[in-house]
Structure formats: structure tokens, C-alpha cells
Write an enzyme that holds these catalytic residues in place. Structure first.
Site, PDB file in Angstrom:
ATOM      1  N   LEU A 133       0.868  -1.183   0.000  1.00 57.69           N
ATOM      2  CA  LEU A 133       0.000   0.000   0.000  1.00 57.69           C
ATOM      3  C   LEU A 133       0.901   1.228   0.000  1.00 57.69           C
ATOM      4  O   LEU A 133       2.010   1.190   0.559  1.00 57.69           O
ATOM      5  CB  LEU A 133      -0.900  -0.002   1.249  1.00 57.69           C
ATOM      6  CG  LEU A 133      -1.942  -1.123   1.346  1.00 57.69           C
ATOM      7  CD1 LEU A 133      -2.634  -1.100   2.714  1.00 57.69           C
ATOM      8  CD2 LEU A 133      -2.977  -1.002   0.234  1.00 57.69           C
ATOM      9  N   ASP A 134       0.427   2.309  -0.604  1.00 58.02           N
ATOM     10  CA  ASP A 134       1.218   3.544  -0.641  1.00 58.02           C
ATOM     11  C   ASP A 134       1.415   4.102   0.766  1.00 58.02           C
ATOM     12  O   ASP A 134       0.673   3.772   1.695  1.00 58.02           O
ATOM     13  CB  ASP A 134       0.504   4.598  -1.498  1.00 58.02           C
ATOM     14  CG  ASP A 134       0.506   4.228  -2.968  1.00 58.02           C
ATOM     15  OD1 ASP A 134       1.324   3.387  -3.370  1.00 58.02           O
ATOM     16  OD2 ASP A 134      -0.328   4.785  -3.708  1.00 58.02           O
ATOM     17  N   LEU A 135       2.377   5.021   0.858  1.00 58.68           N
ATOM     18  CA  LEU A 135       2.744   5.612   2.159  1.00 58.68           C
ATOM     19  C   LEU A 135       1.529   6.116   2.949  1.00 58.68           C
ATOM     20  O   LEU A 135       1.370   5.823   4.129  1.00 58.68           O
ATOM     21  CB  LEU A 135       3.732   6.768   1.909  1.00 58.68           C
ATOM     22  CG  LEU A 135       4.321   7.446   3.120  1.00 58.68           C
ATOM     23  CD1 LEU A 135       5.235   6.508   3.893  1.00 58.68           C
ATOM     24  CD2 LEU A 135       5.086   8.711   2.720  1.00 58.68           C
ATOM     25  N   LYS A 180      -5.372   5.906  -7.377  1.00 58.16           N
ATOM     26  CA  LYS A 180      -5.165   7.358  -7.590  1.00 58.16           C
ATOM     27  C   LYS A 180      -5.175   7.690  -9.074  1.00 58.16           C
ATOM     28  O   LYS A 180      -5.717   8.718  -9.489  1.00 58.16           O
ATOM     29  CB  LYS A 180      -3.843   7.781  -6.971  1.00 58.16           C
ATOM     30  CG  LYS A 180      -3.883   7.765  -5.466  1.00 58.16           C
ATOM     31  CD  LYS A 180      -2.529   8.071  -4.895  1.00 58.16           C
ATOM     32  CE  LYS A 180      -2.511   7.617  -3.451  1.00 58.16           C
ATOM     33  NZ  LYS A 180      -1.190   7.227  -3.020  1.00 58.16           N
TER      34      LYS A 180
END
Ligand code: URA
Length: 229
Positions: free
Chosen positions: A100-102, A186
Site C-alpha cells: 500500500l502507498d505511504l 489514484k
């Protein structure tokens, strides 16, 4: 896999150095010194070098509620990693079954069982990943149809797999993907110039994030949960 290959893969040592370590009797397999690098070693047979565990006897399967600001990686020069949230005794061989992204929060799976994690991450498995998405602007009316059809990503020269969008209210939706491209959610909302301000993964396949886990907390999976993949 052969013992010498295993040691080479799991230490910084060269093939020649590994041969020396073995000859010096510094490697144990299931508690016994083994000098022959050609012996086959299974997963979850304990292997140690100088009494340091290289492979644990047990398989670990964990679900973590990933908090924002923690990197989905085993090491990072700047940020805390998800591995840092796990006690040291469980870290040997632990890796991520997906990322998962930051800033993204939610369900992250960790294990030391490479076969299990591959079943989750390999593109052909087409396991559903369900995200709750908060956007800057209202979700476009046509987004549902566009996401179902797929969006062309020029960088990879692919069209995304059909995805399911459920609008919850003007700024919130639930999106189900069957693949995991870089920044995919996104970029899909980016197609409508709509910024994702919060992203939370609720579910992977039939496995839902345990509501009792606070951000940063983890728990082992049950036998039934492991068997879902
Ligand atoms: N898609 C994204 O853009 N970010 C994630 O963390 C996961 C899916």
C-alpha cells in the site's frame, strides 16, 4: 532448494564464502551441523548460521492495520516500515503479500511463506482488493461505467481490468480491483482529475480487516483465514 543456495540467498556471502562457512561447521539444519551444501532443505526446516536463525520452523501469517506514514517495504532510509511494527522474533523471512502507498491505510498481509504470498500477488490470481476512497471532488457520474470498461495506462501500455465502483455519497466510494498496478486507485480517479485524499483497504479476497485492530496493530491469521488463499 539446496542448502548452499539457500544460505547464499539469505546472507550477503559469496558462493565460495558459503562453502567455507559450511566446511567450518557453522551451519545447522534442524539443530544439527550440516557441512554438505548439496542437501535439499524444505521450507520451515530451521536453519541457522552461527546460531542466528535464517529460517524459522514455523510459518507466520499476519494481518496488519497499516497506518498512514509507514512504508510497505522491509527497509527504508527515511520512513518507518511495516516490518518495524512487528516484534523482532517474528521478522525472520517476513515479507509483504502486496503493498500500500505511504499514505494508504488498511489491510496488509505479511508472511514468511513465499508460496502463500505468491498466490495472493501473482497477477493471474485476480483476487479482489476492496478500497474505500475519499476524493477531493464529487465522484463523476460516468466513473462507474468508465472503471468497468477499463482505463488506458499509457506508461504500461495496458488497459485496466474491469473494476467495480460503488458510490457511497458524493465524496466517498468503494472500489474493487482485481489487479494491483502502481498507484492504481489514484490514477483511475486521476482520469477524472479527481484527487484521492484518503485511501483505505478494507478487504483482500474474502479476508476483511479485523475491526478490532487499531492502526499499527496486527494479529495472526486463523487457520481458516490462511486457507482462504
Ligand atoms: N492504489 C493506490 O493508488 N494506492 C494504494 O496504496 C493502493 C492502490
Amino acid at each position: 532448494m539446496q542448502l548452499d543456495r539457500f544460505i547464499q540467498l539469505n546472507t550477503p556471502y559469496s558462493r565460495q564464502r558459503v562453502r567455507c562457512l559450511l566446511a567450518e561447521g557453522r551451519v545447522t539444519v534442524a539443530g544439527h551441523v550440516v557441512r554438505d551444501g548439496s542437501v535439499e532443505v524444505d521450507r520451515f526446516i530451521p536453519i541457522s548460521l552461527d546460531n542466528q536463525c535464517l529460517q524459522a520452523a514455523q510459518a507466520y501469517y499476519l494481518m496488519l492495520h497499516k497506518p498512514a506514514g509507514v512504508v510497505s517495504a522491509t527497509q527504508h532510509p527515511e520512513h518507518q516500515t511495516v516490518i518495524d511494527l512487528i516484534p523482532e522474533e517474528l521478522r525472520q523471512g517476513l515479507h509483504l503479500a502486496g503493498r500500500l502507498d505511504l499514505k494508504t491505510t488498511g489491510l496488509l498481509l505479511l508472511t514468511n511463506d513465499g508460496q502463500w504470498s505468491r498466490r495472493i500477488t501473482q497477477p493471474s490470481s485476480k483476487i479482489a482488493k476492496v478500497y474505500r476512497v475519499t476524493t477531493q471532488d464529487e465522484v463523476a457520474v460516468e466513473a462507474e461505467a468508465v472503471f468497468r470498461q477499463g482505463i488506458y495506462f499509457g506508461y504500461e501500455d495496458i488497459t485496466t481490468q474491469p473494476a467495480e465502483l460503488q458510490r457511497l455519497d458524493r465524496y466517498h466510494s468503494r472500489l474493487t480491483l482485481y489487479e494491483g498496478r502502481y498507484h492504481q486507485v489514484k490514477r483511475m480517479f486521476g482520469y477524472f482529475d479527481n484527487e484521492v485524499t484518503e485511501l483505505h483497504r478494507e478487504r483482500v479476497g474474502e479476508l476483511t480487516l479485523d475491526p478490532d485492530l487499531l492502526p499499527g496493530e496486527f494479529r495472526p491469521l486463523s487457520v481458516a483465514e490462511v486457507a482462504l488463499f
